[in-house]
Design a protein around this motif. Structure first.
Motif, PDB file in Angstrom:
ATOM      1  N   VAL A 194       0.840  -1.201   0.000  1.00 40.46           N
ATOM      2  CA  VAL A 194       0.000   0.000   0.000  1.00 40.46           C
ATOM      3  C   VAL A 194       0.877   1.254   0.000  1.00 40.46           C
ATOM      4  O   VAL A 194       0.623   2.208  -0.749  1.00 40.46           O
ATOM      5  N   GLU A 195       1.916   1.264   0.795  1.00 41.55           N
ATOM      6  CA  GLU A 195       2.806   2.421   0.854  1.00 41.55           C
ATOM      7  C   GLU A 195       3.518   2.648  -0.483  1.00 41.55           C
ATOM      8  O   GLU A 195       3.640   3.790  -0.946  1.00 41.55           O
ATOM      9  N   LEU A 196       3.992   1.570  -1.115  1.00 43.03           N
ATOM     10  CA  LEU A 196       4.654   1.717  -2.409  1.00 43.03           C
ATOM     11  C   LEU A 196       3.697   2.223  -3.486  1.00 43.03           C
ATOM     12  O   LEU A 196       4.083   3.034  -4.334  1.00 43.03           O
ATOM     13  N   MET A 197       2.441   1.773  -3.445  1.00 46.77           N
ATOM     14  CA  MET A 197       1.470   2.298  -4.404  1.00 46.77           C
ATOM     15  C   MET A 197       1.167   3.769  -4.109  1.00 46.77           C
ATOM     16  O   MET A 197       1.020   4.567  -5.033  1.00 46.77           O
ATOM     17  N   ARG A 198       1.135   4.140  -2.848  1.00 44.48           N
ATOM     18  CA  ARG A 198       0.927   5.547  -2.483  1.00 44.48           C
ATOM     19  C   ARG A 198       2.050   6.416  -3.036  1.00 44.48           C
ATOM     20  O   ARG A 198       1.843   7.560  -3.435  1.00 44.48           O
ATOM     21  N   GLN A 199       3.254   5.838  -3.109  1.00 40.21           N
ATOM     22  CA  GLN A 199       4.413   6.559  -3.638  1.00 40.21           C
ATOM     23  C   GLN A 199       4.480   6.528  -5.164  1.00 40.21           C
ATOM     24  O   GLN A 199       5.400   7.096  -5.752  1.00 40.21           O
ATOM     25  N   GLY A 200       3.532   5.850  -5.817  1.00 39.54           N
ATOM     26  CA  GLY A 200       3.460   5.901  -7.268  1.00 39.54           C
ATOM     27  C   GLY A 200       3.735   4.609  -8.007  1.00 39.54           C
ATOM     28  O   GLY A 200       3.600   4.564  -9.232  1.00 39.54           O
ATOM     29  N   LEU A 201       4.139   3.532  -7.316  1.00 37.51           N
ATOM     30  CA  LEU A 201       4.367   2.265  -8.005  1.00 37.51           C
ATOM     31  C   LEU A 201       3.041   1.648  -8.433  1.00 37.51           C
ATOM     32  O   LEU A 201       2.013   1.839  -7.781  1.00 37.51           O
ATOM     33  N   SER A 202       3.085   0.910  -9.520  1.00 43.10           N
ATOM     34  CA  SER A 202       1.901   0.169  -9.962  1.00 43.10           C
ATOM     35  C   SER A 202       1.641  -0.975  -8.988  1.00 43.10           C
ATOM     36  O   SER A 202       2.549  -1.384  -8.246  1.00 43.10           O
ATOM     37  N   PRO A 203       0.438  -1.515  -8.985  1.00 46.72           N
ATOM     38  CA  PRO A 203       0.166  -2.657  -8.112  1.00 46.72           C
ATOM     39  C   PRO A 203       1.130  -3.825  -8.341  1.00 46.72           C
ATOM     40  O   PRO A 203       1.634  -4.406  -7.374  1.00 46.72           O
ATOM     41  N   MET A 204       1.425  -4.151  -9.610  1.00 40.75           N
ATOM     42  CA  MET A 204       2.333  -5.261  -9.862  1.00 40.75           C
ATOM     43  C   MET A 204       3.744  -4.961  -9.371  1.00 40.75           C
ATOM     44  O   MET A 204       4.392  -5.813  -8.760  1.00 40.75           O
ATOM     45  N   ALA A 205       4.232  -3.749  -9.613  1.00 42.59           N
ATOM     46  CA  ALA A 205       5.580  -3.382  -9.162  1.00 42.59           C
ATOM     47  C   ALA A 205       5.676  -3.415  -7.635  1.00 42.59           C
ATOM     48  O   ALA A 205       6.689  -3.851  -7.075  1.00 42.59           O
ATOM     49  N   ALA A 206       4.617  -2.986  -6.964  1.00 41.00           N
ATOM     50  CA  ALA A 206       4.604  -3.019  -5.499  1.00 41.00           C
ATOM     51  C   ALA A 206       4.605  -4.460  -4.983  1.00 41.00           C
ATOM     52  O   ALA A 206       5.320  -4.792  -4.031  1.00 41.00           O
TER      53      ALA A 206
END
Length: 90
Positions: A17-29
């Motif tokens: 969730v934090e990585l997606m908040r920072q802009g990563l795609s769901p798959m990348a996170a």
């Protein structure tokens, strides 16, 4: 999904969730969380399966597992789809 102890040990759900908040795609996170498990447990990851599935607020989705064979279903309007996730091992 999979061996939840390993998900908990890396705070996997929070991390994604934090990585997606920072802009990563769901798959990348999801991939980043799997990479963390593999790096932290280099002797154990071959014997376990963990898979992450994520959905962003914008409706993007993605998944990633340690081993091949982790899949998920998507239903959108009249379309049903079974998708194989990416995986660390081939």
């Amino acid at each position: 999904t999979g061996l939840g102890e390993f998900v908990i040990k890396i705070c996997g759900s929070h991390m994604i969730v934090e990585l997606m908040r920072q802009g990563l795609s769901p798959m990348a996170a999801c991939k980043a969380a799997i990479d963390r498990i593999v790096k932290k447990y280099p002797d154990n990851y071959k014997d376990l399966q963990v898979g992450f599935l994520a959905l962003s607020k914008a409706g993007e989705y993605g998944a990633y597992g340690i081993h091949k064979g982790f899949n998920y279903a998507v239903k959108c309007n009249d379309q049903n789809q079974l998708i194989d996730s990416g995986s660390y091992t081939s």
